[in-house]
Design an enzyme around this catalytic site. Structure first.
Site, PDB file in Angstrom:
ATOM      1  N   ARG A 168     -19.149  26.255  19.034  1.00  0.00           N
ATOM      2  CA  ARG A 168     -19.879  25.035  19.384  1.00  0.00           C
ATOM      3  C   ARG A 168     -18.879  24.003  19.866  1.00  0.00           C
ATOM      4  O   ARG A 168     -18.006  23.587  19.106  1.00  0.00           O
ATOM      5  CB  ARG A 168     -20.660  24.517  18.175  1.00  0.00           C
ATOM      6  CG  ARG A 168     -21.345  23.190  18.414  1.00  0.00           C
ATOM      7  CD  ARG A 168     -22.152  22.734  17.210  1.00  0.00           C
ATOM      8  NE  ARG A 168     -22.809  21.472  17.459  1.00  0.00           N
ATOM      9  CZ  ARG A 168     -22.451  20.314  16.892  1.00  0.00           C
ATOM     10  NH1 ARG A 168     -21.426  20.289  16.039  1.00  0.00           N
ATOM     11  NH2 ARG A 168     -23.091  19.200  17.174  1.00  0.00           N
ATOM     12  N   ASN A 203     -26.005  18.846  10.577  1.00  0.00           N
ATOM     13  CA  ASN A 203     -24.619  18.570  10.175  1.00  0.00           C
ATOM     14  C   ASN A 203     -24.660  17.969   8.781  1.00  0.00           C
ATOM     15  O   ASN A 203     -25.356  16.971   8.558  1.00  0.00           O
ATOM     16  CB  ASN A 203     -23.972  17.568  11.126  1.00  0.00           C
ATOM     17  CG  ASN A 203     -23.739  18.158  12.510  1.00  0.00           C
ATOM     18  OD1 ASN A 203     -23.971  19.340  12.719  1.00  0.00           O
ATOM     19  ND2 ASN A 203     -23.295  17.340  13.445  1.00  0.00           N
ATOM     20  N   TYR A 250     -22.269  16.930   5.201  1.00  0.00           N
ATOM     21  CA  TYR A 250     -20.960  16.779   4.554  1.00  0.00           C
ATOM     22  C   TYR A 250     -21.098  16.400   3.079  1.00  0.00           C
ATOM     23  O   TYR A 250     -20.385  16.918   2.222  1.00  0.00           O
ATOM     24  CB  TYR A 250     -20.096  15.750   5.294  1.00  0.00           C
ATOM     25  CG  TYR A 250     -19.708  16.263   6.654  1.00  0.00           C
ATOM     26  CD1 TYR A 250     -20.493  16.018   7.780  1.00  0.00           C
ATOM     27  CD2 TYR A 250     -18.577  17.064   6.806  1.00  0.00           C
ATOM     28  CE1 TYR A 250     -20.175  16.545   9.019  1.00  0.00           C
ATOM     29  CE2 TYR A 250     -18.244  17.591   8.051  1.00  0.00           C
ATOM     30  CZ  TYR A 250     -19.042  17.325   9.146  1.00  0.00           C
ATOM     31  OH  TYR A 250     -18.726  17.854  10.375  1.00  0.00           O
ATOM     32  N   GLU A 260     -22.584  21.815  11.591  1.00  0.00           N
ATOM     33  CA  GLU A 260     -21.311  21.272  11.101  1.00  0.00           C
ATOM     34  C   GLU A 260     -21.320  21.226   9.581  1.00  0.00           C
ATOM     35  O   GLU A 260     -22.302  20.783   8.989  1.00  0.00           O
ATOM     36  CB  GLU A 260     -21.060  19.828  11.586  1.00  0.00           C
ATOM     37  CG  GLU A 260     -20.616  19.721  13.012  1.00  0.00           C
ATOM     38  CD  GLU A 260     -20.357  18.281  13.417  1.00  0.00           C
ATOM     39  OE1 GLU A 260     -19.997  17.457  12.553  1.00  0.00           O
ATOM     40  OE2 GLU A 260     -20.558  17.976  14.610  1.00  0.00           O
ATOM     41  N   GLU A 318     -25.905  14.233  16.634  1.00  0.00           N
ATOM     42  CA  GLU A 318     -25.968  13.098  15.717  1.00  0.00           C
ATOM     43  C   GLU A 318     -26.365  11.778  16.388  1.00  0.00           C
ATOM     44  O   GLU A 318     -25.604  10.803  16.393  1.00  0.00           O
ATOM     45  CB  GLU A 318     -24.618  12.923  15.016  1.00  0.00           C
ATOM     46  CG  GLU A 318     -24.203  14.151  14.249  1.00  0.00           C
ATOM     47  CD  GLU A 318     -23.148  13.862  13.229  1.00  0.00           C
ATOM     48  OE1 GLU A 318     -22.661  12.720  13.147  1.00  0.00           O
ATOM     49  OE2 GLU A 318     -22.799  14.785  12.495  1.00  0.00           O
ATOM     50  N   HIS A 364     -21.827  14.430  22.867  1.00  0.00           N
ATOM     51  CA  HIS A 364     -21.140  14.206  21.583  1.00  0.00           C
ATOM     52  C   HIS A 364     -20.401  12.881  21.691  1.00  0.00           C
ATOM     53  O   HIS A 364     -19.198  12.787  21.521  1.00  0.00           O
ATOM     54  CB  HIS A 364     -20.178  15.355  21.258  1.00  0.00           C
ATOM     55  CG  HIS A 364     -19.887  15.477  19.782  1.00  0.00           C
ATOM     56  ND1 HIS A 364     -20.118  16.612  19.042  1.00  0.00           N
ATOM     57  CD2 HIS A 364     -19.372  14.572  18.911  1.00  0.00           C
ATOM     58  CE1 HIS A 364     -19.746  16.406  17.783  1.00  0.00           C
ATOM     59  NE2 HIS A 364     -19.304  15.181  17.675  1.00  0.00           N
TER      60      HIS A 364
HETATM   61  C1  GCO Z   1     -19.863  14.044  13.006  1.00  0.00           C
HETATM   62  C2  GCO Z   1     -19.255  14.462  14.221  1.00  0.00           C
HETATM   63  C3  GCO Z   1     -17.881  15.055  14.098  1.00  0.00           C
HETATM   64  C4  GCO Z   1     -17.007  14.475  12.995  1.00  0.00           C
HETATM   65  C5  GCO Z   1     -17.215  15.231  11.689  1.00  0.00           C
HETATM   66  C6  GCO Z   1     -16.367  14.652  10.564  1.00  0.00           C
HETATM   67  O1  GCO Z   1     -20.621  14.837  12.467  1.00  0.00           O
HETATM   68  O2  GCO Z   1     -19.637  12.906  12.621  1.00  0.00           O
HETATM   69  O3  GCO Z   1     -20.093  15.438  14.805  1.00  0.00           O
HETATM   70  O4  GCO Z   1     -17.385  14.713  15.349  1.00  0.00           O
HETATM   71  O5  GCO Z   1     -15.658  14.591  13.347  1.00  0.00           O
HETATM   72  O6  GCO Z   1     -18.539  15.109  11.283  1.00  0.00           O
HETATM   73  O7  GCO Z   1     -16.679  13.298  10.395  1.00  0.00           O
END
Ligand code: GCO
Length: 470
Positions: free
Chosen positions: A87, A305, A307, A375, A176, A131
Site C-alpha cells: 500500500r 487504520n 493505533y 495501517e 484518513e 494521502h
Molecule cells: C496516519 C497516516 C500515516 C502515519 C501513521 C503514524 O494514519 O496518520 O496514514 O501517514 O504516519 O498513522 O502516525
C-alpha cells in the site's frame, strides 16, 4: 542446508484465512523525497514543513527515505518479506502538478516503474490517491473547505486511473479524511495549518463528496473487476464510565470522529446528532442536494487504520478553549481520559482490544462490507547496536497483540481480508519529522542505508506460516 532447515516449520497456532492479504504501507510524502524532481510542484505539506516551527527539528520531505531513487532496492526488501500487497500513495502534485490540467508523464512514469517492479515481484499494488499532499495551488484557491477542490480531485482520479488502471490492483480514494479535515483545518497541527471549526466541517463534507466523485471517475476509467476502497482512521471510542454524561460525551466524539464519514459514505446521510451538536458552528448549508447520494457511491472494501483507543468523559462546559480543537462542536463538552498501560514512543496507549472492538463494530454496522486493516504499527526508539542489528522487541510484542486481535475478530465473524503493517520503513512522521520511527526496516537517513529490524524477520515468518504463535 542446516539440520533445522529440514524440519517442517512449527505451524501457526493462530492461522489466518487462506487468501488473507499480508502487506506493508507507506505514503508518498513520507518516503519519496525528490520534492522538486521531474516536474513535481509543492503540496501543502511542502509548504507546511518548510514553515519554521511547524515540524520538529524543521524536518521536511525534501529527501525523506529517497524512495524516488531506490524503487528496486525497496521492492527487493518487500520481496524478501514475502508480502502479497504493498500500500503506497500517488503524489497528486507529481501526477497532476498544480492540481489542474493534463497529467505529467514523468510523474506517471515513476508510478509505472514502481507498479511494474511490484508486479514482477508478485506483489499487488494498492494505490491511495490522496494521502494528504494537496497541490498548494488548490489550497491557495480555498483548499478542502472549498467545494471546487472535490471536482479537481475527481479529475485527478480519472487521469491516474487512465494511466495506471492496468497496473494497480486496488484503488483507495482517500487516506484518513479525518486527519486531512480536522488536523489540517481544525487544530492546525497538520498541513495546511488552518484553525477554523466551520472550515474543518466543510472540509470533511467536501472530502466525502470528493470520495464519491472519484469513485465515479474510477468506475468510468477502470475495468469492472477493479477494487475500489476508502481508508478511515476510525476512533475506537470508549466512555470513561457508563454514566449518561460520559456515554453522551463518547457519542459526540463518535459522531464527529467516525460517523461524519461512515454515515455519508455507507448510508448516504449526515448523522442527525452531529448536525445538532454542531448547530452553533454551522447550518450545514454547504451540503447541496445530491451530495450525500454521490458520497455513497458503492465501494468494494473499507480500510481501517488503527493505533490505539480513545477514552472520553464528560466535561463541564468550559469557556471556548484557547487552543484550536480538532473536535468541532464537541471540544467544550468532553475530556479525553488516560488509557492505562504501556505507551509507544508516540505516547499512544498499547491496547489491542480497541482494534478488536472496532472490527466487530463494523461487522455489525456494515454487514457485507469486506474490511482490510490498512495501517497498524508502532513507533519505538529504535537504533542500530554495535553489531549493526536493530532489535525492536516492543514492536514485535505490539504487532503480535494486534494481529491476535484481528484473528479474534475474524473468528468472531468480522470479514477481515488483510493486514498492512505501518510501516515498511522509517519515514517522515508528519509534525514529528524523522524523530519517530514506525518502520520494520530501519533507515539511517544520512546514508539511506536500510536494515531489517527484528520485527521485519518476525513479520516475514508470520507471512510464511500464514499466522502466528503468540
Ligand atoms: C496516519 C497516516 C500515516 C502515519 C501513521 C503514524 O494514519 O496518520 O496514514 O501517514 O504516519 O498513522 O502516525
Amino acid at each position: 542446508m542446516t539440520s533445522t532447515d529440514a524440519l517442517p516449520r512449527p505451524g501457526a497456532t493462530l492461522r489466518f484465512p487462506e487468501h488473507f492479504r499480508w502487506g506493508t504501507a507507506t505514503a508518498a510524502y513520507q518516503i519519496e523525497g525528490a520534492a522538486d524532481e521531474d516536474g513535481r510542484t509543492p503540496s501543502i505539506w511542502d509548504t507546511f514543513s518548510r514553515t519554521p516551527g511547524k515540524v520538529r527539528n524543521g524536518d521536511t520531505g525534501d529527501i525523506a527515505a529517497d524512495h524516488y531513487h531506490r524503487v528496486s532496492e525497496d521492492v527487493a526488501l518487500m520481496r524478501q518479506l514475502g508480502v502479497s500487497d504493498y500500500r503506497f500513495s500517488l503524489a497528486w502534485p507529481r501526477v497532476q502538478p498544480t492540481g489542474r490540467g493534463p497529467a505529467l508523464q514523468k510523474g506517471l512514469d515513476f508510478y509505472r516503474r514502481l507498479t511494474d517492479e511490484l508486479r514482477a515481484a508478485g506483489i499487488r499494488p494498492v494505490a491511495t490517491l490522496y494521502h494528504w499532499d494537496l497541490p498548494q495551488e488548490l489550497e491557495d484557491a480555498g483548499g478542502w473547505p472549498h467545494r471546487e477542490t472535490a471536482y479537481r480531485f475527481a479529475e485527478y482520479a480519472g487521469l491516474a486511473a487512465e494511466a495506471l488502471g492496468d497496473r494497480v490492483a486496488t484503488w483507495t480514494t482517500l487516506n484518513e479524511p479525518w486527519c486531512a479535515a480536522f488536523l489540517g483545518y481544525g487544530s492546525g497541527v497538520h498541513a495546511p495549518g488552518r484553525t477554523s471549526a466551520v472550515d474543518s466541517l466543510r472540509a470533511a463534507h467536501h472530502l466525502n463528496l470528493a470520495h464519491g466523485l472519484a469513485v465515479q471517475a474510477l468506475r468510468g476509467a477502470l475495468p469492472g473487476t477493479a477494487e475500489i476502497s476508502l481508508t478511515l482512521n476510525l476512533h475506537a471510542v470508549r466512555a470513561h464510565t457508563d454514566s449518561p454524561e460520559d456515554l453522551d460525551a463518547a457519542r459526540r466524539i463518535d459522531a464527529v470522529g467516525n460517523r461524519i464519514f461512515l454515515d455519508p459514505v455507507f448510508h448516504g446521510r449526515l448523522p442527525e446528532d452531529l448536525v445538532r451538536d454542531t448547530a452553533s458552528v454551522t447550518d450545514w448549508s454547504f451540503v447541496e442536494d445530491g451530495d450525500l447520494r454521490t458520497a455513497a457511491a458503492p465501494v468494494d472494501s473499507l480500510g481501517i487504520n488503527y493505533y490505539s483507543p480513545t477514552e472520553v468523559a464528560a466535561a463541564t462546559p468550559s469557556p471556548p478553549s484557547l487552543s484550536p480543537s480538532p473536535w468541532a462542536g464537541a471540544e467544550r463538552y468532553v475530556r479525553f481520559a488516560d488509557v492505562p498501560g504501556p505507551r509507544t514512543a508516540m505516547d499512544w496507549p498499547v491496547d489491542a482490544d480497541g482494534l478488536y472492538e472496532l472490527l466487530v463494530r463494523l461487522r455489525d454496522d456494515l454487514p457485507g462490507v469486506p474490511l482490510v486493516v490498512t495501517e497498524n504499527g508502532a513507533a519505538y526508539e529504535d537504533y542500530a547496536d554495535p553489531s549493526g542489528q536493530v532489535k525492536d522487541p516492543e514492536r514485535v510484542a505490539y504487532l503480535q497483540a494486534h494481529l491476535a486481535a484481528v484473528h479474534r475478530a475474524v473468528e468472531d465473524g468480522a470479514d477481515v481480508r488483510g493486514y498492512f503493517l505501518w510501516s515498511l520503513m522509517d519515514n517522515f512522521e508528519w509534525a514529528y519529522g524523522y524523530s519517530k520511527r514506525f518502520g520494520i526496516v530501519h533507515v539511517d537517513f544520512p546514508t539511506q542505508r536500510r536494515t531489517f529490524k527484528a520485527s521485519a524477520r518476525w513479520y516475514a515468518d508470520v507471512i510464511a506460516r500464514g499466522g502466528l504463535t503468540p
